[in-house]
Design a protein around this motif. Structure first.
Motif, PDB file in Angstrom:
ATOM      1  N   LEU A  25       0.804  -1.213   0.000  1.00 30.81           N
ATOM      2  CA  LEU A  25       0.000   0.000   0.000  1.00 30.81           C
ATOM      3  C   LEU A  25       0.842   1.271   0.000  1.00 30.81           C
ATOM      4  O   LEU A  25       0.294   2.367   0.059  1.00 30.81           O
ATOM      5  CB  LEU A  25      -0.935   0.014   1.212  1.00 30.81           C
ATOM      6  CG  LEU A  25      -2.053  -1.027   1.214  1.00 30.81           C
ATOM      7  CD1 LEU A  25      -2.955  -0.821   2.407  1.00 30.81           C
ATOM      8  CD2 LEU A  25      -2.857  -0.979  -0.072  1.00 30.81           C
ATOM      9  N   GLY A  26       2.152   1.137  -0.052  1.00 35.50           N
ATOM     10  CA  GLY A  26       2.992   2.325  -0.133  1.00 35.50           C
ATOM     11  C   GLY A  26       3.242   2.990   1.201  1.00 35.50           C
ATOM     12  O   GLY A  26       3.839   4.076   1.247  1.00 35.50           O
ATOM     13  N   ILE A  27       2.811   2.380   2.312  1.00 32.60           N
ATOM     14  CA  ILE A  27       3.005   2.998   3.616  1.00 32.60           C
ATOM     15  C   ILE A  27       4.488   3.001   3.982  1.00 32.60           C
ATOM     16  O   ILE A  27       5.009   3.978   4.529  1.00 32.60           O
ATOM     17  CB  ILE A  27       2.169   2.256   4.677  1.00 32.60           C
ATOM     18  CG1 ILE A  27       0.691   2.314   4.286  1.00 32.60           C
ATOM     19  CG2 ILE A  27       2.361   2.860   6.055  1.00 32.60           C
ATOM     20  CD1 ILE A  27      -0.185   1.385   5.078  1.00 32.60           C
ATOM     21  N   SER A  28       5.194   1.912   3.677  1.00 35.33           N
ATOM     22  CA  SER A  28       6.644   1.891   3.908  1.00 35.33           C
ATOM     23  C   SER A  28       7.349   2.935   3.046  1.00 35.33           C
ATOM     24  O   SER A  28       8.279   3.602   3.498  1.00 35.33           O
ATOM     25  CB  SER A  28       7.202   0.496   3.595  1.00 35.33           C
ATOM     26  OG  SER A  28       6.736  -0.456   4.526  1.00 35.33           O
ATOM     27  N   SER A  29       6.912   3.078   1.795  1.00 37.02           N
ATOM     28  CA  SER A  29       7.524   4.080   0.922  1.00 37.02           C
ATOM     29  C   SER A  29       7.237   5.485   1.430  1.00 37.02           C
ATOM     30  O   SER A  29       8.102   6.370   1.362  1.00 37.02           O
ATOM     31  CB  SER A  29       6.995   3.929  -0.508  1.00 37.02           C
ATOM     32  OG  SER A  29       7.334   2.674  -1.043  1.00 37.02           O
ATOM     33  N   GLY A  30       6.014   5.714   1.954  1.00 38.28           N
ATOM     34  CA  GLY A  30       5.706   7.021   2.528  1.00 38.28           C
ATOM     35  C   GLY A  30       6.562   7.316   3.743  1.00 38.28           C
ATOM     36  O   GLY A  30       7.063   8.436   3.913  1.00 38.28           O
ATOM     37  N   ALA A  31       6.750   6.309   4.608  1.00 38.73           N
ATOM     38  CA  ALA A  31       7.620   6.488   5.764  1.00 38.73           C
ATOM     39  C   ALA A  31       9.062   6.737   5.327  1.00 38.73           C
ATOM     40  O   ALA A  31       9.753   7.608   5.877  1.00 38.73           O
ATOM     41  CB  ALA A  31       7.548   5.255   6.664  1.00 38.73           C
ATOM     42  N   ALA A  33       6.770   3.077  10.540  1.00 37.83           N
ATOM     43  CA  ALA A  33       7.832   4.079  10.509  1.00 37.83           C
ATOM     44  C   ALA A  33       9.024   3.651  11.353  1.00 37.83           C
ATOM     45  O   ALA A  33      10.186   3.827  10.943  1.00 37.83           O
ATOM     46  CB  ALA A  33       7.292   5.418  11.000  1.00 37.83           C
ATOM     47  N   ALA A  34       8.774   3.092  12.542  1.00 40.86           N
ATOM     48  CA  ALA A  34       9.880   2.655  13.396  1.00 40.86           C
ATOM     49  C   ALA A  34      10.687   1.542  12.732  1.00 40.86           C
ATOM     50  O   ALA A  34      11.922   1.530  12.786  1.00 40.86           O
ATOM     51  CB  ALA A  34       9.337   2.184  14.746  1.00 40.86           C
ATOM     52  N   ALA A  35       9.992   0.608  12.082  1.00 44.76           N
ATOM     53  CA  ALA A  35      10.698  -0.467  11.382  1.00 44.76           C
ATOM     54  C   ALA A  35      11.439   0.063  10.158  1.00 44.76           C
ATOM     55  O   ALA A  35      12.584  -0.314   9.893  1.00 44.76           O
ATOM     56  CB  ALA A  35       9.709  -1.554  10.977  1.00 44.76           C
ATOM     57  N   LEU A  88      12.592   3.063   9.661  1.00 44.71           N
ATOM     58  CA  LEU A  88      13.735   3.856  10.100  1.00 44.71           C
ATOM     59  C   LEU A  88      14.945   2.979  10.384  1.00 44.71           C
ATOM     60  O   LEU A  88      16.087   3.388  10.190  1.00 44.71           O
ATOM     61  CB  LEU A  88      13.349   4.645  11.354  1.00 44.71           C
ATOM     62  CG  LEU A  88      14.394   5.576  11.952  1.00 44.71           C
ATOM     63  CD1 LEU A  88      14.806   6.636  10.948  1.00 44.71           C
ATOM     64  CD2 LEU A  88      13.854   6.222  13.218  1.00 44.71           C
ATOM     65  N   THR A  89      14.695   1.745  10.795  1.00 46.24           N
ATOM     66  CA  THR A  89      15.785   0.845  11.153  1.00 46.24           C
ATOM     67  C   THR A  89      16.338   0.093   9.953  1.00 46.24           C
ATOM     68  O   THR A  89      17.557  -0.005   9.773  1.00 46.24           O
ATOM     69  CB  THR A  89      15.303  -0.165  12.208  1.00 46.24           C
ATOM     70  OG1 THR A  89      14.765   0.546  13.327  1.00 46.24           O
ATOM     71  CG2 THR A  89      16.437  -1.052  12.675  1.00 46.24           C
ATOM     72  N   ILE A  90      15.462  -0.435   9.096  1.00 45.89           N
ATOM     73  CA  ILE A  90      15.941  -1.320   8.025  1.00 45.89           C
ATOM     74  C   ILE A  90      15.525  -0.870   6.628  1.00 45.89           C
ATOM     75  O   ILE A  90      15.772  -1.577   5.655  1.00 45.89           O
ATOM     76  CB  ILE A  90      15.445  -2.766   8.232  1.00 45.89           C
ATOM     77  CG1 ILE A  90      13.920  -2.808   8.185  1.00 45.89           C
ATOM     78  CG2 ILE A  90      15.983  -3.348   9.511  1.00 45.89           C
ATOM     79  CD1 ILE A  90      13.357  -4.170   7.963  1.00 45.89           C
ATOM     80  N   GLY A  91      14.886   0.277   6.493  1.00 48.67           N
ATOM     81  CA  GLY A  91      14.493   0.734   5.167  1.00 48.67           C
ATOM     82  C   GLY A  91      13.137   0.196   4.757  1.00 48.67           C
ATOM     83  O   GLY A  91      12.511  -0.589   5.468  1.00 48.67           O
ATOM     84  N   PRO A  92      12.644   0.614   3.563  1.00 50.94           N
ATOM     85  CA  PRO A  92      11.276   0.280   3.156  1.00 50.94           C
ATOM     86  C   PRO A  92      11.100  -1.077   2.505  1.00 50.94           C
ATOM     87  O   PRO A  92       9.978  -1.541   2.370  1.00 50.94           O
ATOM     88  CB  PRO A  92      10.935   1.392   2.155  1.00 50.94           C
ATOM     89  CG  PRO A  92      12.263   1.741   1.554  1.00 50.94           C
ATOM     90  CD  PRO A  92      13.271   1.569   2.647  1.00 50.94           C
ATOM     91  N   LEU A  93      12.175  -1.720   2.071  1.00 52.75           N
ATOM     92  CA  LEU A  93      12.041  -2.980   1.329  1.00 52.75           C
ATOM     93  C   LEU A  93      12.196  -4.145   2.298  1.00 52.75           C
ATOM     94  O   LEU A  93      13.287  -4.409   2.779  1.00 52.75           O
ATOM     95  CB  LEU A  93      13.097  -3.066   0.230  1.00 52.75           C
ATOM     96  CG  LEU A  93      13.030  -4.301  -0.665  1.00 52.75           C
ATOM     97  CD1 LEU A  93      11.705  -4.346  -1.402  1.00 52.75           C
ATOM     98  CD2 LEU A  93      14.181  -4.322  -1.637  1.00 52.75           C
ATOM     99  N   SER A  94      11.112  -4.825   2.619  1.00 49.44           N
ATOM    100  CA  SER A  94      11.207  -5.894   3.606  1.00 49.44           C
ATOM    101  C   SER A  94      10.342  -7.097   3.263  1.00 49.44           C
ATOM    102  O   SER A  94      10.744  -8.218   3.520  1.00 49.44           O
ATOM    103  CB  SER A  94      10.806  -5.367   4.985  1.00 49.44           C
ATOM    104  OG  SER A  94       9.475  -4.917   4.937  1.00 49.44           O
ATOM    105  N   PHE A  95       9.101  -6.855   2.770  1.00 49.74           N
ATOM    106  CA  PHE A  95       8.205  -7.924   2.366  1.00 49.74           C
ATOM    107  C   PHE A  95       7.551  -8.638   3.541  1.00 49.74           C
ATOM    108  O   PHE A  95       6.559  -9.347   3.379  1.00 49.74           O
ATOM    109  CB  PHE A  95       8.987  -8.945   1.523  1.00 49.74           C
ATOM    110  CG  PHE A  95       8.137  -9.979   0.860  1.00 49.74           C
ATOM    111  CD1 PHE A  95       8.027 -11.238   1.391  1.00 49.74           C
ATOM    112  CD2 PHE A  95       7.460  -9.692  -0.297  1.00 49.74           C
ATOM    113  CE1 PHE A  95       7.247 -12.199   0.785  1.00 49.74           C
ATOM    114  CE2 PHE A  95       6.686 -10.635  -0.917  1.00 49.74           C
ATOM    115  CZ  PHE A  95       6.576 -11.896  -0.371  1.00 49.74           C
ATOM    116  N   VAL A  96       8.081  -8.442   4.746  1.00 51.23           N
ATOM    117  CA  VAL A  96       7.580  -9.177   5.902  1.00 51.23           C
ATOM    118  C   VAL A  96       6.145  -8.790   6.223  1.00 51.23           C
ATOM    119  O   VAL A  96       5.326  -9.633   6.607  1.00 51.23           O
ATOM    120  CB  VAL A  96       8.499  -8.917   7.119  1.00 51.23           C
ATOM    121  CG1 VAL A  96       7.934  -9.560   8.374  1.00 51.23           C
ATOM    122  CG2 VAL A  96       9.878  -9.457   6.838  1.00 51.23           C
ATOM    123  N   GLY A  97       5.796  -7.509   6.069  1.00 50.36           N
ATOM    124  CA  GLY A  97       4.460  -7.063   6.407  1.00 50.36           C
ATOM    125  C   GLY A  97       3.374  -7.683   5.562  1.00 50.36           C
ATOM    126  O   GLY A  97       2.216  -7.756   5.987  1.00 50.36           O
TER     127      GLY A  97
END
Length: 659
Positions: free
Chosen positions: A424-430, A577-579, A581-590
């Motif tokens: 949904l782009g929430i990681s990219s927005g953060a 945002a907290a996640a 900030l630590t590891i960046g937006p590319l994770s796939f875990v969510g």
């Protein structure tokens, strides 16, 4: 199209055409006086740089924008017609990213232009096979198809970033190209593209009747004499080939393949031939106008990519049009579970998951490689390595658990099992909020970065919630809104990467999902934030359970929807945002952890949150450890490896679920 309904579409198309034409005339006149156009067209003077730019750059760029825009509209209609899915287009199906990966590999190997086209087609075809194969058992279910497409798009994007990290100098120009650039140095691209597109159009016209029947129910199509599987395979192969051809020519230009068919349908084009023609015209006009705006902008500010502008223009237009799109209602995410049996299983599963997580942490801290080979660290060696290893393991654990919890909350908040911080782009927005703040505040400004990332994530999720809520939180509308914002933020980040700013080279690793520079102090702060936020999630379990059943049900049991949704929105945004900030937006875990928890049978809110958080933490710890050890002494960011580990397993689970 009915005559009385043609006035507004005709007026809008005429306005787009007039604006693009006037902008083109202005740009060409600024480059070369009109009196010299005829001479420059017939035989440009090699000693006159303006005539050379006019003939070999401006005119081919104009032609390629028209061809690519029309081709994207055509490919979008083909995908949507064959799959009967309003969200299907080269980007959402992962086909465009697969083609981009093929071109990246061909560029690294310095292959000739002809082989690059073959590589693009091979990459797009391989991704298409995986995506359609995962959804074939469920009769190409729209939800399964888009999930598989987004997963493979993330996977190919992770591979692209990994290649860029280890070959930054060789692939630096790929950043700008990957966002869609129409810069031309001669007519070769046009000469290669137009005959292929014309041939593809002729094939589409020959397949017009089968394509029309594919828009009907499968049983009706078979009763009318259509060999459905063969016709669908041929049509999809043609659409994939067109997509690969366009990506190889100009890179990824988002939104047009999705937006042009959607707009054509909203304008009243119901018959397939009318939609094909109108979508091609709309795509050509939009890309033509966007590119001419870029040409003008380059003269007053700086050169940016065409894909960035189409994303920034397409996102608000798509959000504005979403309420007019007819889609299905929200799904139920709590179907048929056995509450008593699930409560008995969750305690045992949580203990097993905790044990697995502790074992992975022990391995990450004790087992490693050095110049000699693999070895277990003894007490003395562990004392030296402890200060380096524990911050990374703790940061990966915290980020994975927060993203998994955020994914569960977002999926239940929106009633959409395709939703997640990444999709949904929430990681990219953060990430965009964090990047902007990094440019404004120097040093380790953790106190500023977390609010900035939370604000970016919250605004993104708020826009998606408002856009989707106007249509009853239908999956299609929510996903369209998320893709709109995700593409816009991703294009802006890629534009910053291509800007040449030296700070962006170091940010590339962070954007890929890395724990490289996590200090002990930051790891402890992240763990503290995680503990606080995860302690709040059980308090929301009743809201999460009831919201998944629909807004009407929630109101019926006395839940105040607006305050509850705002509270959950802020919680999910802060977790993301907290996640990030630590590891960046590319994770796939969510996206993956909540789905795996649900596929394992944990459908109630608290059970799913617990199991998903454990899965997310274990996945990120394993990914961080593997990233440190697989290519030792080189390292792979944990976010990339989480995608490599999770994507194939997730697609396999989708495939098994369909059997």
């Amino acid at each position: 199209m009915k005559a009385r309904s043609f006035a507004f579409p005709g007026l809008l198309l005429a306005t787009l055409f007039a604006a693009a034409l006037l902008m083109t005339l202005y740009n060409l006149t600024a480059l070369l006086p009109r009196a010299a156009w005829g001479q420059a067209w017939r035989q440009p003077n090699i000693d006159n740089i303006r005539e050379m730019l006019f003939y070999y750059s401006a005119l081919p760029r104009l032609a390629i924008s028209l061809l690519v825009g029309a081709g994207l509209g055509l490919a979008g209609v083909l995908f949507q017609q064959v799959l009967r899915n309003p969200l299907a287009e080269p980007t959402t199906l992962g086909v465009a990213t697969g083609a981009q990966l093929g071109v990246t590999v061909a560029t690294l190997w310095a292959l000739p232009l002809a082989f690059q086209q073959i590589a693009a087609l091979a990459g797009a075809g391989l991704v298409a096979l995986l995506v359609f194969g995962a959804a074939w058992g469920k009769r190409l279910s729209p939800v399964t198809l888009i999930l598989a497409g987004l997963v493979m798009s993330m996977y190919c994007g992770a591979l692209n970033q990994l290649l860029a990290i280890f070959n930054h100098d060789a692939l630096q120009n790929m950043f700008l190209w990957s966002t869609g650039t129409l810069n031309q140095t001669d007519w070769r691209s046009v000469s290669a593209l137009w005959p292929r597109l014309l041939g593809a159009l002729m094939l589409v016209l020959l397949m017009l009747r089968p394509l029309t029947l594919m828009g009907l129910d499968d049983g009706v199509a078979r009763n009318l004499g259509l060999a459905l599987s063969l016709a669908r395979l041929l049509a999809l192969t043609l659409a994939v080939a067109i997509s690969a051809l366009l990506v190889n020519a100009v890179g990824i230009v988002g939104f047009i393949g999705l937006f042009a068919p959607l707009l054509a349908r909203m304008f009243g084009a119901r018959r397939l031939l009318a939609r094909l023609a109108l979508a091609a015209v709309i795509g050509a006009l939009i890309l033509w106008l966007s590119d001419q705006l870029i040409v003008w902008l380059a003269t007053v500010w700086r050169e940016i990519s065409t894909g960035t502008v189409t994303a920034l223009l397409g996102a608000p237009l798509l959000l504005w049009l979403l309420p007019r799109l007819r889609t299905s209602r929200e799904p139920s995410m709590s179907q048929g579970e056995s509450v008593r049996q699930e409560r008995r299983r969750v305690a045992a599963s949580a203990l097993i998951g905790t044990g697995l997580l502790l074992a992975l942490l022990a391995i990450a801290l004790v087992l490693g490689r050095d110049a000699v080979g693999w070895r277990w660290a003894d007490a003395g060696m562990l004392t030296d390595l402890w200060q380096w290893r524990w911050p990374r393991a703790l940061a990966a654990l915290s980020a994975g658990m927060m993203l998994a919890a955020a994914g569960c909350i977002i999926q239940r908040l929106t009633g959409n099992d395709m939703a997640s911080p990444e999709v949904l782009g929430i990681s990219s927005g953060a990430a965009f909020g964090v990047v902007v703040m990094l440019f404004l505040v120097p040093g380790d400004a953790f106190g500023w970065l977390l609010p900035a990332g939370s604000l970016g994530a919250a605004i993104t999720l708020l826009v998606i919630t408002v856009a989707g809520g106007r249509g009853g939180f239908s999956p299609e509308r929510m996903l369209l809104a998320g893709m709109a914002l995700s593409t816009a933020f991703t294009m802006l980040l890629m534009l910053l990467l291509a800007s040449g700013d030296p700070r962006m080279a170091t940010l590339l690793t962070w954007i890929s999902g890395s724990t490289y520079n996590v200090s002990g102090e930051r790891a402890l702060r992240t763990a503290g934030v995680m503990a606080l936020l995860l302690a709040l999630t059980p308090l929301c379990r009743r809201w999460l359970q009831v919201l998944a059943l629909g807004g009407a049900t929630a109101r019926g049991v006395g839940i105040a929807l607006t305050p509850v949704r705002i509270t959950l929105l802020l919680l999910a945004a802060t977790l993301t945002a907290a996640a990030t900030l630590t590891i960046g937006p590319l994770s796939f875990v969510g996206l993956m952890a909540p789905h795996i928890a649900r596929m394992l049978g944990f459908r109630r809110s608290l059970a799913q949150l617990i199991i998903a958080a454990l899965l997310g933490g274990a996945l990120m710890v394993a990914a961080d450890w593997c990233g440190r050890m697989i290519l030792f002494p080189d390292q792979i960011p944990a976010g990339l490896l989480a995608t490599f580990i999770g994507a194939p397993y997730f697609v396999l689970l989708l495939r098994r679920q369909g059997k």
